[in-house]
Scaffold this motif. Structure first.
Motif, PDB file in Angstrom:
ATOM      1  N   TRP A 291     -15.141   2.364  -7.001  1.00 31.25           N
ATOM      2  CA  TRP A 291     -15.365   1.193  -7.849  1.00 31.25           C
ATOM      3  C   TRP A 291     -15.597  -0.041  -6.967  1.00 31.25           C
ATOM      4  O   TRP A 291     -14.860  -0.290  -6.027  1.00 31.25           O
ATOM      5  N   GLY A 292     -16.677  -0.780  -7.286  1.00 29.59           N
ATOM      6  CA  GLY A 292     -16.936  -2.020  -6.566  1.00 29.59           C
ATOM      7  C   GLY A 292     -17.645  -1.842  -5.241  1.00 29.59           C
ATOM      8  O   GLY A 292     -17.587  -2.719  -4.382  1.00 29.59           O
ATOM      9  N   ASN A 293     -18.320  -0.699  -5.047  1.00 27.26           N
ATOM     10  CA  ASN A 293     -19.151  -0.492  -3.866  1.00 27.26           C
ATOM     11  C   ASN A 293     -20.594  -0.873  -4.193  1.00 27.26           C
ATOM     12  O   ASN A 293     -20.941  -1.065  -5.364  1.00 27.26           O
ATOM     13  N   SER A 294     -21.454  -0.984  -3.190  1.00 26.74           N
ATOM     14  CA  SER A 294     -22.821  -1.428  -3.455  1.00 26.74           C
ATOM     15  C   SER A 294     -23.807  -0.745  -2.517  1.00 26.74           C
ATOM     16  O   SER A 294     -23.474  -0.421  -1.373  1.00 26.74           O
ATOM     17  N   ALA A 295     -25.024  -0.537  -3.030  1.00 19.99           N
ATOM     18  CA  ALA A 295     -26.114   0.056  -2.246  1.00 19.99           C
ATOM     19  C   ALA A 295     -27.411  -0.117  -3.011  1.00 19.99           C
ATOM     20  O   ALA A 295     -27.412  -0.362  -4.223  1.00 19.99           O
ATOM     21  N   MET A 296     -28.532   0.025  -2.310  1.00 18.29           N
ATOM     22  CA  MET A 296     -29.830  -0.018  -2.977  1.00 18.29           C
ATOM     23  C   MET A 296     -29.969   1.172  -3.926  1.00 18.29           C
ATOM     24  O   MET A 296     -30.505   1.051  -5.023  1.00 18.29           O
ATOM     25  N   LEU A 345      -8.552  -1.925 -12.555  1.00 18.27           N
ATOM     26  CA  LEU A 345      -7.640  -3.065 -12.629  1.00 18.27           C
ATOM     27  C   LEU A 345      -6.728  -3.144 -11.406  1.00 18.27           C
ATOM     28  O   LEU A 345      -5.504  -2.974 -11.472  1.00 18.27           O
ATOM     29  N   PHE A 346      -7.376  -3.393 -10.255  1.00 20.63           N
ATOM     30  CA  PHE A 346      -6.625  -3.612  -9.023  1.00 20.63           C
ATOM     31  C   PHE A 346      -5.824  -4.907  -9.134  1.00 20.63           C
ATOM     32  O   PHE A 346      -6.194  -5.833  -9.862  1.00 20.63           O
ATOM     33  N   VAL A 347      -4.752  -4.994  -8.372  1.00 23.41           N
ATOM     34  CA  VAL A 347      -3.892  -6.176  -8.393  1.00 23.41           C
ATOM     35  C   VAL A 347      -4.648  -7.416  -7.948  1.00 23.41           C
ATOM     36  O   VAL A 347      -4.590  -8.470  -8.601  1.00 23.41           O
ATOM     37  N   ASP A 348      -5.382  -7.329  -6.832  1.00 22.15           N
ATOM     38  CA  ASP A 348      -6.128  -8.488  -6.329  1.00 22.15           C
ATOM     39  C   ASP A 348      -7.276  -7.985  -5.477  1.00 22.15           C
ATOM     40  O   ASP A 348      -7.169  -7.867  -4.257  1.00 22.15           O
ATOM     41  N   VAL A 349      -8.390  -7.670  -6.132  1.00 21.65           N
ATOM     42  CA  VAL A 349      -9.517  -7.066  -5.435  1.00 21.65           C
ATOM     43  C   VAL A 349     -10.115  -8.013  -4.399  1.00 21.65           C
ATOM     44  O   VAL A 349     -10.736  -7.565  -3.421  1.00 21.65           O
ATOM     45  N   ALA A 350      -9.925  -9.319  -4.564  1.00 26.81           N
ATOM     46  CA  ALA A 350     -10.458 -10.286  -3.610  1.00 26.81           C
ATOM     47  C   ALA A 350      -9.618 -10.363  -2.335  1.00 26.81           C
ATOM     48  O   ALA A 350     -10.049 -10.947  -1.335  1.00 26.81           O
ATOM     49  N   ILE A 358      -1.757  -7.298   6.097  1.00 29.46           N
ATOM     50  CA  ILE A 358      -1.436  -6.016   6.721  1.00 29.46           C
ATOM     51  C   ILE A 358      -1.661  -4.900   5.713  1.00 29.46           C
ATOM     52  O   ILE A 358      -1.080  -4.907   4.619  1.00 29.46           O
ATOM     53  N   TRP A 359      -2.520  -3.955   6.072  1.00 26.77           N
ATOM     54  CA  TRP A 359      -2.780  -2.834   5.181  1.00 26.77           C
ATOM     55  C   TRP A 359      -1.557  -1.938   5.041  1.00 26.77           C
ATOM     56  O   TRP A 359      -0.727  -1.828   5.927  1.00 26.77           O
ATOM     57  N   MET A 360      -1.490  -1.295   3.895  1.00 32.59           N
ATOM     58  CA  MET A 360      -0.456  -0.303   3.588  1.00 32.59           C
ATOM     59  C   MET A 360       0.939  -0.913   3.581  1.00 32.59           C
ATOM     60  O   MET A 360       1.896  -0.377   4.136  1.00 32.59           O
ATOM     61  N   THR A 361       1.029  -2.082   2.936  1.00 39.18           N
ATOM     62  CA  THR A 361       2.323  -2.710   2.671  1.00 39.18           C
ATOM     63  C   THR A 361       2.395  -3.048   1.182  1.00 39.18           C
ATOM     64  O   THR A 361       1.408  -2.934   0.448  1.00 39.18           O
ATOM     65  N   ASP A 362       3.551  -3.501   0.736  1.00 34.83           N
ATOM     66  CA  ASP A 362       3.816  -3.650  -0.694  1.00 34.83           C
ATOM     67  C   ASP A 362       2.858  -4.581  -1.435  1.00 34.83           C
ATOM     68  O   ASP A 362       2.666  -4.437  -2.645  1.00 34.83           O
ATOM     69  N   ASP A 363       2.265  -5.554  -0.720  1.00 33.35           N
ATOM     70  CA  ASP A 363       1.443  -6.550  -1.417  1.00 33.35           C
ATOM     71  C   ASP A 363      -0.049  -6.230  -1.382  1.00 33.35           C
ATOM     72  O   ASP A 363      -0.871  -7.094  -1.677  1.00 33.35           O
ATOM     73  N   ASP A 364      -0.434  -5.011  -1.050  1.00 32.53           N
ATOM     74  CA  ASP A 364      -1.850  -4.653  -0.970  1.00 32.53           C
ATOM     75  C   ASP A 364      -2.567  -4.950  -2.287  1.00 32.53           C
ATOM     76  O   ASP A 364      -2.078  -4.607  -3.378  1.00 32.53           O
ATOM     77  N   GLY A 365      -3.732  -5.558  -2.196  1.00 31.28           N
ATOM     78  CA  GLY A 365      -4.468  -5.974  -3.381  1.00 31.28           C
ATOM     79  C   GLY A 365      -5.119  -4.850  -4.151  1.00 31.28           C
ATOM     80  O   GLY A 365      -5.513  -5.037  -5.310  1.00 31.28           O
ATOM     81  N   LEU A 366      -5.261  -3.664  -3.539  1.00 32.28           N
ATOM     82  CA  LEU A 366      -5.914  -2.546  -4.226  1.00 32.28           C
ATOM     83  C   LEU A 366      -4.912  -1.583  -4.854  1.00 32.28           C
ATOM     84  O   LEU A 366      -5.279  -0.468  -5.258  1.00 32.28           O
ATOM     85  N   ALA A 367      -3.662  -2.017  -4.946  1.00 28.84           N
ATOM     86  CA  ALA A 367      -2.693  -1.296  -5.781  1.00 28.84           C
ATOM     87  C   ALA A 367      -3.065  -1.513  -7.251  1.00 28.84           C
ATOM     88  O   ALA A 367      -3.918  -2.350  -7.588  1.00 28.84           O
ATOM     89  N   LEU A 368      -2.448  -0.759  -8.142  1.00 25.24           N
ATOM     90  CA  LEU A 368      -2.805  -0.795  -9.557  1.00 25.24           C
ATOM     91  C   LEU A 368      -1.911  -1.736 -10.348  1.00 25.24           C
ATOM     92  O   LEU A 368      -0.706  -1.811 -10.111  1.00 25.24           O
ATOM     93  N   GLN A 369      -2.533  -2.443 -11.308  1.00 25.88           N
ATOM     94  CA  GLN A 369      -1.753  -3.213 -12.266  1.00 25.88           C
ATOM     95  C   GLN A 369      -1.056  -2.268 -13.256  1.00 25.88           C
ATOM     96  O   GLN A 369      -1.442  -1.098 -13.408  1.00 25.88           O
ATOM     97  N   VAL A 371      -1.255  -2.073 -16.334  1.00 24.10           N
ATOM     98  CA  VAL A 371      -2.090  -1.636 -17.458  1.00 24.10           C
ATOM     99  C   VAL A 371      -3.312  -0.857 -16.983  1.00 24.10           C
ATOM    100  O   VAL A 371      -4.245  -0.624 -17.750  1.00 24.10           O
ATOM    101  N   SER A 372      -3.344  -0.428 -15.739  1.00 23.14           N
ATOM    102  CA  SER A 372      -4.498   0.292 -15.204  1.00 23.14           C
ATOM    103  C   SER A 372      -4.710   1.615 -15.935  1.00 23.14           C
ATOM    104  O   SER A 372      -3.754   2.367 -16.180  1.00 23.14           O
ATOM    105  N   PRO A 373      -5.971   1.950 -16.258  1.00 22.01           N
ATOM    106  CA  PRO A 373      -6.253   3.248 -16.897  1.00 22.01           C
ATOM    107  C   PRO A 373      -6.074   4.423 -15.941  1.00 22.01           C
ATOM    108  O   PRO A 373      -6.102   5.577 -16.369  1.00 22.01           O
ATOM    109  N   CYS A 374      -5.893   4.127 -14.664  1.00 16.05           N
ATOM    110  CA  CYS A 374      -5.724   5.198 -13.677  1.00 16.05           C
ATOM    111  C   CYS A 374      -4.299   5.739 -13.617  1.00 16.05           C
ATOM    112  O   CYS A 374      -4.058   6.792 -13.006  1.00 16.05           O
ATOM    113  N   ILE A 375      -3.363   5.033 -14.242  1.00 17.22           N
ATOM    114  CA  ILE A 375      -1.962   5.449 -14.188  1.00 17.22           C
ATOM    115  C   ILE A 375      -1.765   6.733 -14.987  1.00 17.22           C
ATOM    116  O   ILE A 375      -2.202   6.845 -16.137  1.00 17.22           O
TER     117      ILE A 375
END
Length: 517
Positions: A291-296, A345-350, A358-369, A371-375
């Motif tokens: 989700w949120g990737n881009s290409a021609m 519905l990532f926590v903070d995709v920006a 720091i990647w792989m810590t509790d505040d990572d923005g690509l964790a799920l909210q 209400v995420s449908p992925c849960i």
């Protein structure tokens, strides 16, 4: 004198079984009887023998040259480069069968005490002028057979050379299959496979982040990872901000990767396959987010079916897929059920690495909210028991690298199961016959044990040999004991015991052996 590297075979004749029986083992000559821990601490001031924290090596490269099969190398936080000169061909080469662990502070007595997230241990290819990439190492790390790299940041590799120097800026695995665990692979460059390049390799890659590798001008394929004729197992990994002409996140050709509970977000390709590119390959993809990737062409996934590519998707969240059922986009591959197309519905995709950067810590923005449908929408089969942070996956797993939890524990190193090794142990009982001249028989019982979690008994039987095969939990360095006892029939005698140690198994998985005692 007999040496392990000579590969000369010999036979050991053990205690006599009765008057005529002898047990013989055919084995490979042994080296040292036990493994050791080698310590590396950049500011150590002791004798620098590597035997303790107080006497640690100050240079990781020195430790690598001293390590042998079964050894562990413990490395404290800090930044390490492959060389002190400007030779771009220098890399950290992983010795076969050696496990290298980062994240220590220099006082730990047990490996479990380290915290690789809090104490970053960096392997950097920035050997030339600081912050310039044209003079960096071609590869920061070169993989080794059955080796382990756990708890490191791999960065600043620049595979902008010719031939071999154009592959794998971060990690190059050429015909070897190491385990890469709990690592952040970021800001590496190259023509092919900037973060990792796998050729004729089947590495295990788990609990890792591939971030900001490659660029859209010079990187031809695989900003994050490129696989050629390889079958990597990629689990609980994050691919974010990687860039290439084709396959911004991952490029695949002539291979069969398995990808489970991974998240591909923010990757881009100037041509095809922003998240994933597939050509002449067969992929199995389970519980993943694209989700949120881009290409021609093929923003999330590009599959060139004209090249014989096959991709199977199980319980994935893929933008533009239509989800499982009648709306599924067949250009992606095979809908194997449970797939959805909904904003995860990532926590903070920006801010994917979170406020701490720091990647792989509790505040990572690509964790799920919450209400995420992925849960709870993932497939239980083959899902790992923990997520990328070490949080348990309870019940139906969530889709993606992160399992939703209202409160998350501090990440701890996540152990992987031992590498399966196909074991064949055989012994021959040298007798003139399994029966005596007057017709009496001798039967033997064979008991195999690793002294830990496996005991296997064969017999009683009249055979003069026995084979123990395919013990999946056997590991390099393990000791196995066989006890042979004449336990039935008309003739009895003393028991005989021998021990062997597993050495370096070959690429087919067949084990080699050393007599232990």
């Amino acid at each position: 004198m007999c040496h392990a590297h000579s590969c000369q075979y010999f036979a050991l004749f053990l205690a006599r079984l009765g008057a005529i029986a002898t047990l013989a083992f055919i084995a490979i000559c042994a080296g040292r009887a036990s493994a050791r821990v080698i310590y590396v601490k950049a500011d150590a001031t002791g004798p620098n023998s590597g035997d303790s924290w107080s006497a640690a090596y100050t240079d990781l490269q020195t430790a690598l040259t001293q390590a042998e099969w079964g050894d562990e190398i413990w490395v404290t936080a800090g930044t390490y480069t492959p060389t002190n000169d400007t030779d771009r061909t220098k890399s950290f080469v992983m010795p076969a069968g050696v496990a290298i662990y980062g994240g220590f502070t220099g006082g730990e007595a047990n490996r479990e005490e380290r915290n690789w997230a809090a104490h970053e241990t960096v392997l950097s290819g920035d050997i030339g002028k600081e912050e310039e990439t044209a003079d960096n190492s071609y590869h920061v790390v070169v993989g080794g057979f059955n080796a382990v790299l756990d708890g490191f940041t791999i960065t600043r590799g620049s595979a902008y050379g010719s031939r071999n120097g154009s592959y794998g800026g971060g990690i190059l695995n050429d015909s070897v299959s190491p385990r890469i665990v709990n690592c952040t692979i970021r800001n590496n460059l190259g023509h092919y496979g900037c973060g990792m390049y796998n050729l004729n390799a089947s590495p295990t890659v788990a609990y890792c982040t591939f971030a900001c590798n490659g660029n859209s001008i010079d990187t031809r394929e695989g900003g994050g990872m490129s696989n050629h004729n390889s079958s990597p197992a990629v689990t609980n990994c994050m691919f974010n901000g990687n860039t290439a002409e084709d396959g911004g996140g991952m490029y695949n050709t002539s291979d069969s990767p398995t990808i489970v509970n991974c998240t591909f977000n923010g990757n881009s390709a100037s041509n095809q396959g922003g998240g994933l590119f597939v050509f002449y390959a067969s992929l199995s993809i389970t519980n993943c987010i694209f989700w949120g990737n881009s290409a021609m062409l093929g923003s999330e996934i590009c599959v060139l079916t004209s090249g014989g590519a096959i991709s199977n998707y199980y319980h994935c969240d893929i933008k533009g897929s239509g989800g499982s059922g009648a709306q599924w986009n067949p250009a992606l591959g095979i809908d194997s059920g449970g797939n959805i197309m909904a904003d995860p519905l990532f926590v903070d995709v920006a801010n994917p690495a979170g406020a701490d950067g720091i990647w792989m810590t509790d505040d990572d923005g690509l964790a799920l909210q919450a209400v995420s449908p992925c849960i709870d929408a993932g497939l239980v089969d083959d899902a790992p028991t923990t997520d990328i942070l070490g949080n348990p996956r309870v019940g139906a797993p969530d889709i993606g690298a992160y399992e939703y939890a209202s409160s998350s524990p501090t990440p701890t190193p996540t152990p992987l199961p031992p590498v399966p090794v196909r074991i064949t142990i055989s012994c021959d009982l040298s007798t003139t016959s399994a029966s005596t001249a007057d017709g009496k028989t001798i039967k033997y019982t064979y008991v195999w044990s690793n002294g830990r979690d496996h005991t296997v008994t064969h017999g009683p039987k009249a055979n003069m040999n026995d084979i123990l095969a395919e013990m999946d939990l056997a590991r390099p360095g393990d000791l196995w004991t066989v006890t042979v006892t004449p336990s039935a029939g008309d003739v009895t005698g003393p028991s005989t015991t021998a021990k062997v140690r597993i050495l370096n198994p070959d690429e087919s998985g067949a084990a080699q052996w050393a007599l232990y005692e």
